[in-house]
Design a protein around this motif. Structure first.
Motif, short mmCIF file in Angstrom:
data_model
loop_
_atom_site.label_atom_id
_atom_site.label_comp_id
_atom_site.label_asym_id
_atom_site.label_seq_id
_atom_site.Cartn_x
_atom_site.Cartn_y
_atom_site.Cartn_z
N ALA A 137 0.84 -1.08 0.09
CA ALA A 137 -0.07 0.04 0.07
C ALA A 137 0.98 1.19 -0.16
O ALA A 137 2.00 1.27 0.63
CB ALA A 137 -0.69 0.01 1.24
N VAL A 138 0.20 2.24 -0.55
CA VAL A 138 1.11 3.62 -0.52
C VAL A 138 0.39 4.63 -0.28
O VAL A 138 -1.02 4.63 -0.73
CB VAL A 138 1.84 3.91 -2.15
CG1 VAL A 138 0.68 3.80 -3.31
CG2 VAL A 138 2.62 4.93 -2.31
N GLY A 139 0.60 5.63 0.27
CA GLY A 139 0.12 6.85 0.65
C GLY A 139 0.65 8.17 0.08
O GLY A 139 0.54 8.01 -1.10
N ALA A 140 1.17 8.95 0.70
CA ALA A 140 1.67 10.23 0.07
C ALA A 140 3.05 10.13 -0.16
O ALA A 140 3.67 11.09 -0.86
CB ALA A 140 1.11 11.52 0.84
N GLY A 141 3.70 9.06 0.12
CA GLY A 141 5.04 8.96 0.04
C GLY A 141 5.87 9.80 0.99
O GLY A 141 7.18 10.34 0.38
N ARG A 199 -6.23 13.38 2.50
CA ARG A 199 -5.09 14.02 3.12
C ARG A 199 -5.11 14.74 4.20
O ARG A 199 -6.38 15.23 4.43
CB ARG A 199 -4.31 15.02 1.73
CG ARG A 199 -4.04 14.23 0.59
CD ARG A 199 -3.00 13.25 0.72
NE ARG A 199 -2.61 12.68 -0.29
CZ ARG A 199 -1.66 12.82 -1.48
NH1 ARG A 199 -1.00 13.93 -0.96
NH2 ARG A 199 -1.39 12.29 -2.34
N LEU A 200 -4.43 14.77 5.14
CA LEU A 200 -4.29 15.50 6.34
C LEU A 200 -5.10 17.07 6.35
O LEU A 200 -5.82 17.49 6.82
CB LEU A 200 -3.34 15.50 7.39
CG LEU A 200 -2.80 14.21 7.79
CD1 LEU A 200 -1.47 14.38 8.60
CD2 LEU A 200 -3.86 13.32 8.46
N ALA A 201 -4.52 17.65 5.11
CA ALA A 201 -4.93 19.15 4.91
C ALA A 201 -6.20 19.02 4.76
O ALA A 201 -7.23 20.00 5.18
CB ALA A 201 -4.12 19.65 3.94
N ALA A 240 -0.42 8.07 7.56
CA ALA A 240 0.17 8.69 8.83
C ALA A 240 -0.05 7.79 10.14
O ALA A 240 0.96 7.85 10.96
CB ALA A 240 -0.60 10.07 9.00
N ILE A 241 -1.10 7.41 10.17
CA ILE A 241 -1.41 6.59 11.18
C ILE A 241 -0.39 5.20 11.21
O ILE A 241 0.15 4.78 12.10
CB ILE A 241 -2.71 5.97 11.28
CG1 ILE A 241 -3.68 7.21 11.43
CG2 ILE A 241 -3.18 4.85 12.48
CD1 ILE A 241 -5.17 6.96 11.48
N ASN A 297 1.25 18.42 6.18
CA ASN A 297 -0.09 17.92 6.16
C ASN A 297 -0.68 17.09 4.82
O ASN A 297 -1.81 17.48 4.75
CB ASN A 297 -0.98 19.15 6.49
CG ASN A 297 -1.06 20.15 5.60
OD1 ASN A 297 -0.19 20.28 4.29
ND2 ASN A 297 -1.65 21.24 5.81
N THR A 298 0.45 17.00 3.89
CA THR A 298 -0.02 16.36 2.75
C THR A 298 -0.04 14.79 3.08
O THR A 298 -0.17 13.96 1.89
CB THR A 298 1.01 16.93 1.62
OG1 THR A 298 2.36 16.43 2.22
CG2 THR A 298 0.99 18.26 1.66
#
Length: 271
Positions: A84-88, A127-129, A156-157, A149-150
């Protein structure tokens, strides 16, 4: 001193420039350094790289399921490895794979709000923002936030991303529930009361338990923070940091290599 705003992202860039300049001087190079391009495709396969550029891979497949049903089918039918990939934004090698890379980018937005308990259920790829903006519209806010916040919420978790403040926990600390799809395609609802062992592990899972589709977070009423940033000489910063750490609601210090200065940042809640 005149007020100015310098974020950690700016500091990282400044640090990188400082290190590059130092390397040029120590090597005796008098010419400007050549520009460095990013990773190139190999045999038609486009590369993936993280934000820092220190992790690169060439996944054979990139998947982005549209909903939970599609995700379950994908996991049940797959015979290879999936990452799995998020924002890198992770510096470590959590994502790189030469098999299947899976993005949860379509699992976005606030799905439910419990105004009585101040809990919100959010898509894992949010995204957190964007989450902060959506909560503000509802008169709510996250209890703590990292200064980058990107990131995606699930990413992030999974990596135990945290903000500052000795009285505050990481983002994982405020998770009260989540939905996890296992490698076998089973959908688990997890909380302190349901599948507790999985819930506890999933709050810092580094992508090893399955795919998180949504997260329920404890939030609070909306509020405002006042930021103050100051660049201090190294010795003065060392004298003040411990006192500031204990006195301020949120405090961080960022050393700048080869500069003999430290960027100190503090946040305080204001009405």
């Amino acid at each position: 001193m005149k007020n100015f705003k310098l974020t950690r992202r700016d500091a990282l860039k400044a640090t990188g420039a400082s290190l590059a300049a130092s390397a040029a001087l120590t090597s005796g190079c008098s010419e400007a350094p050549k520009s460095v391009s990013g990773p190139k495709s190999i045999n038609g396969v486009m590369p993936w790289s993280n934000w820092a550029g220190n992790q690169v891979c060439y996944p054979a497949e990139r998947m982005r399921p549209r909903n939970e049903e599609a995700l379950v089918s994908l996991l049940r039918e797959s015979s290879g490895k999936i990452r799995a990939v998020g924002a890198g934004h992770s510096f470590s090698a959590l994502v790189p794979t030469d098999e299947t890379m899976l993005s949860m980018a379509r699992f976005r937005g606030v799905k439910d709000i419990n105004y009585e308990t101040k809990e919100v259920t959010v898509g894992a790829g949010t995204r957190l923002a964007a989450l902060g903006d959506a909560l503000a519209v509802e008169g709510l806010g996250m209890i703590n936030m990292p200064d980058v916040n990107t990131q995606s919420l699930a990413g992030a978790i999974a990596t135990s991303t945290h903000g500052t403040g000795q009285k505050f926990g990481s983002l994982s600390h405020y998770v009260t529930g989540l939905t996890l799809v296992t490698a076998a395609g089973d959908v688990l609802k997890c909380s302190a009361l349901e599948n507790k062992d999985v819930f506890d592990a999933a709050r810092c899972n580094i992508g090893s338990l399955g795919i998180i589709t949504d997260v329920t977070l404890q939030v609070r009423d909306n509020y405002y923070l006042k930021e103050r940033s100051e660049m201090l000489p190294l010795e003065e910063a060392f004298e003040k940091m411990e006192k500031m750490r204990l006195a301020k609601q949120h405090f961080e210090a960022y050393g700048l290599p080869h500069s003999n200065h430290v960027l100190v940042i503090e946040f305080s809640e204001v009405s």
